[in-house]
Design an enzyme around this catalytic site. Structure first.
Site, PDB file in Angstrom:
ATOM      1  CD  GLU A 178     -10.738 -11.044   8.747  1.00  0.00           C
ATOM      2  OE1 GLU A 178      -9.740 -10.950   9.484  1.00  0.00           O
ATOM      3  OE2 GLU A 178     -10.955 -10.273   7.805  1.00  0.00           O
ATOM      4  CE  LYS A 219     -11.940  -7.885  10.182  1.00  0.00           C
ATOM      5  NZ  LYS A 219     -10.869  -6.992  10.607  1.00  0.00           N
ATOM      6  CB  SER A 254     -14.087  -2.594   4.562  1.00  0.00           C
ATOM      7  OG  SER A 254     -12.683  -2.516   4.530  1.00  0.00           O
ATOM      8  N   GLY A 255     -13.174  -5.381   3.070  1.00  0.00           N
ATOM      9  CA  GLY A 255     -12.936  -6.284   1.945  1.00  0.00           C
ATOM     10  C   GLY A 255     -12.729  -5.671   0.572  1.00  0.00           C
ATOM     11  N   GLY A 256     -12.497  -4.366   0.502  1.00  0.00           N
ATOM     12  CA  GLY A 256     -12.303  -3.755  -0.811  1.00  0.00           C
ATOM     13  C   GLY A 256     -13.486  -2.919  -1.270  1.00  0.00           C
ATOM     14  NE  ARG A 269      -3.853  -2.490   1.589  1.00  0.00           N
ATOM     15  CZ  ARG A 269      -4.526  -3.223   2.436  1.00  0.00           C
ATOM     16  NH1 ARG A 269      -4.629  -2.862   3.687  1.00  0.00           N
ATOM     17  NH2 ARG A 269      -5.142  -4.321   2.050  1.00  0.00           N
ATOM     18  NE  ARG A 294      -8.676  -3.795   1.890  1.00  0.00           N
ATOM     19  CZ  ARG A 294      -8.982  -4.850   1.149  1.00  0.00           C
ATOM     20  NH1 ARG A 294      -8.717  -4.830  -0.143  1.00  0.00           N
ATOM     21  NH2 ARG A 294      -9.554  -5.917   1.679  1.00  0.00           N
TER      22      ARG A 294
HETATM   23  P1  13P Z   1     -10.399  -4.760   5.239  1.00  0.00           P
HETATM   24  O1  13P Z   1     -11.430  -4.003   6.024  1.00  0.00           O
HETATM   25  O2  13P Z   1      -9.459  -3.883   4.472  1.00  0.00           O
HETATM   26  O3  13P Z   1     -10.995  -5.883   4.438  1.00  0.00           O
HETATM   27  O4  13P Z   1      -9.461  -5.465   6.295  1.00  0.00           O
HETATM   28  C1  13P Z   1     -10.035  -6.097   7.374  1.00  0.00           C
HETATM   29  C2  13P Z   1      -9.097  -7.082   7.893  1.00  0.00           C
HETATM   30  O5  13P Z   1      -8.768  -7.067   9.044  1.00  0.00           O
HETATM   31  C3  13P Z   1      -8.572  -8.096   6.964  1.00  0.00           C
HETATM   32  O6  13P Z   1      -8.047  -9.155   7.703  1.00  0.00           O
END
Ligand code: 13P
Length: 343
Positions: free
Chosen positions: A182, A224, A266-268, A38, A297
Site C-alpha cells: 500500500e 493497494k 478509500s482515503g477520505g 474515531r 472508512r
Molecule cells: P481508508 O479506506 O479509510 O483509506 O483505509 C484504508 C487503509 O487500510 C489505510 O491503511
C-alpha cells in the site's frame, strides 16, 4: 518453489481468492490510536472492550462473506475473541473470509525531509510474520504514505518507502503470507488531479522497481493504491468518469500485468463517491487485473456513526455496513448506481 514451506502456488491461490471472486477486502486494522480518535469523535469510550465490541459487530454482520473476501486486522484484534469465546479468526473463517494482518509500525518523520514520512516495522518482522501465520493470517498489509504537496513527494521519500515495501513484501512471501502493498498518495491538500496522477505514477514506478529488485513474485501480491483524485481542498473537483479514467491510465502505465489484483483504499472519500468511482472503473476498464476495494472508512463510517457504542443499535449498524458492502460489490460488476443509496 519453497517459501517457508508454503509454495508459490499457495500464495497465488490465496491472492486469487482475495481479488478474483467478485468480492473485496475490508480494512479494519486501525491502530488503537486511530480507532480511539474515531471513537472520541462520537463519544465512544476509548477502551479495549469498546474496540472489541466494535470489531465483533463488524465481523458478525450477517452475510458479510458474500461481498468480503478478506479482512485486515490489527495486532490487538487478531488475538481477541467474540463474546461467546470464539476467536475472531475462527469467526472470519466460518464466514468464508480470509484473515489478514497489518504489520507496519506506522509512518514516522523522515530525517531531513520536513513533513515527509517513512514507514517503520522491518526489524523483527520475520518473527512477527511467523507468529501471525500461526494465528491464522494468510495475508498482510504495509502502508507507506506520500504527500503530494508541491515541496514534498521527494525522491528520497519515495525511494525509502518503496524499498521498505519491497523488503516487507519479500518477507511476507517467505512466510507464506500474501503481501498487500500500500503506497498511499494522500488526498489531503489543495493539489490538482494532475499532481496526484504524476506523484502516483512516479511512486508506483519506484515501488515496482524495488519489488523486482527484491524478487517479489507479482502473481502472489496485491497492490493497494489510492485512486487518482484532486485534493480535498482543490477548487476543481473532477467528475467521476475523469477520476476513473485517470486512475486506470496511471495504473496501466506503471503496474505489471502479472500482479494478482488492485484493491483501492478509500482515503477520505465519501462512501458513495468511493463506490461511484470504483464502479466507473469497472464499467469501462480493460485493465489486466481485477479492480476491487480494500476500504476502511468508506465501508465502516456509516455503521460507526449509527452504533456510537450503543448495544441497542448493533443491528442497524450491521445493516449499514452490509449496505456499503453491497454497494461496493455491485461496483465491481459496474452495477452500482446512486439510486442504491438511501435517502
Ligand atoms: P481508508 O479506506 O479509510 O483509506 O483505509 C484504508 C487503509 O487500510 C489505510 O491503511
Amino acid at each position: 518453489m519453497g517459501r517457508g514451506g508454503v509454495t508459490a502456488s499457495a500464495l497465488q491461490e490465496t491472492a486469487q481468492r482475495l481479488v478474483g471472486q467478485g468480492r473485496g477486502l475490508l480494512a479494519m486494522d486501525e491502530s488503537n490510536g486511530t480507532c480511539n480518535k474515531r471513537f472520541a469523535a462520537l463519544g465512544i469510550p476509548q477502551t479495549e472492550a469498546a474496540r472489541r465490541d466494535w470489531r465483533e459487530l463488524i465481523l458478525t454482520t450477517p452475510g458479510l462473506g458474500e461481498g468480503i473476501s478478506g479482512a485486515i486486522l490489527y495486532d490487538e484484534t487478531i488475538r481477541q475473541t467474540a463474546a461467546d469465546g470464539t476467536p475472531f479468526v475462527r469467526v472470519l473463517e466460518a464466514a468464508g473470509i480470509i484473515p489478514g494482518i497489518k504489520v507496519d509500525r506506522g509512518a514516522k518523520a523522515l530525517a531531513g525531509r520536513p513533513g515527509e514520512t517513512i514507514t517503520e516495522g522491518l526489524d523483527g518482522l520475520r518473527d512477527r510474520l511467523r507468529g501471525y501465520y500461526d494465528l491464522g493470517a494468510r495475508f498482510a498489509k504495509w502502508r507507506a504514505v506520500i504527500s503530494p504537496a508541491e515541496d514534498q513527494a521527494s525522491r528520497g521519500c519515495i525511494e525509502a518507502n518503496a524499498h521498505a515495501l519491497a523488503r516487507y513484501a519479500a518477507l511476507c512471501q517467505e512466510a507464506g503470507l500474501v503481501p498487500v502493498v500500500e503506497p498511499e498518495v494522500l488526498m489531503t491538500g489543495a493539489h490538482t488531479l494532475e499532481r496526484c496522477r504524476a506523484v502516483t505514477e512516479e511512486t508506483l514506478h519506484g515501488v515496482f522497481r524495488q519489488l523486482w529488485t527484491q524478487g517479489v513474485m507479482l502473481e502472489g501480491m496485491i497492490l493497494k493504491p489510492n485512486m487518482v483524485l484532486p485534493g480535498l481542498d482543490c477548487p476543481i473537483q473532477d467528475a467521476v468518469d475523469v477520476v476513473a479514467f485517470a486512475t486506470v491510465q496511471c495504473l496501466v502505465r506503471a503496474v505489471p500485468a502479472a500482479v494478482a489484483g488492485v484493491a483501492f483504499l478509500s482515503g477520505g472519500q465519501t462512501p458513495a463517491l468511493a463506490s461511484a468511482r470504483l464502479n466507473a472503473m469497472n464499467a469501462v476498464s480493460r485493465a489486466p487485473w481485477p479492480l476491487v476495494f480494500s476500504f476502511a472508512r468508506a465501508l465502516q463510517q456509516p455503521a460507526l456513526d449509527i452504533w456510537q457504542g450503543n448495544a441497542s443499535r448493533v443491528g442497524a449498524a450491521q445493516e449499514a455496513l452490509a449496505h456499503r458492502v453491497g454497494c461496493n460489490r455491485a461496483a465491481l460488476r459496474g452495477d452500482y448506481s446512486l439510486a442504491m443509496e438511501r435517502a
